[in-house]
Design a protein around this motif. Sequence first.
Motif: not given
Length: 253
Positions: A144-145, A148-149, A152, A194, A235, A239, A242
């Motif tokens: 997820r690193e 998430d980056y 955002s 993920s 995305e 997700r 995940e």
Amino acid sequence: MRRRIVIVTAVHAPSAHFLSDAYKSLCEQELPAGWEWHWLIQEDGTTDQVAPHVPDDARITFEQGRPGGPGVARTIAMAHADGEYVKVLDADDQLAPGALARDLAALEADRTIGWATSRVLDLMPDGSTVGFPDDPANGPVERREVLDYWASHDYRAQVHPATLFVRRELLMALGCWMALPASEDTGLLLALNSTSRGWFSSEVGLLYRKWEGQVTGQTAHVDTAERAARMAVVEARARALERFGWRYPVSAD
């Protein structure tokens, strides 16, 4: 028996003349004893303009197919992937010295790591290079690193999918590259992030050529509506993976 790294390159006629530089950078790679590479060059089309630029080397397999974009070309090339690892090398880019050996060492040393990326320098038309200011630290990239980056930072990842080195079985399990007109490599990278830990090498692994004819420089690539649709699909896939909880390696928690 020698072990093999498969290099996968999608190419179309406008970028074919760069293959000689990519080949030179590949030939300059030094691998540990017992390892070799096999370069799969897949034309996204069936023209007569690419074959003359394909180097004469028994370690190269050149194929053609109906056009469908770079993701389709790379995915169909996987029919000939006969190694444990797959390395992406776009036709207009160049590997930096030691890139293959560093990627290989990271994954051979830790079975919980499914993929690796490395620092990129943009290679400008005048021969100068430009780096990226927000590279992560050298070492593992946790699940997820990257996702998430990316989410955002206006859908820009802090590691470059053009540097991807990945376990072949993991690549196949995720369906290879996404069926998108662009961002197909970002979609794969986020799916990998993920489901598995990765690795980032802070040493330069790739020279990413900037030139007038590259696909990512075309007007269609930055069309607002299409970009929003691509990012939404990318995305959603990441997700969903995940949420479903599938992980590499399967035995990990």
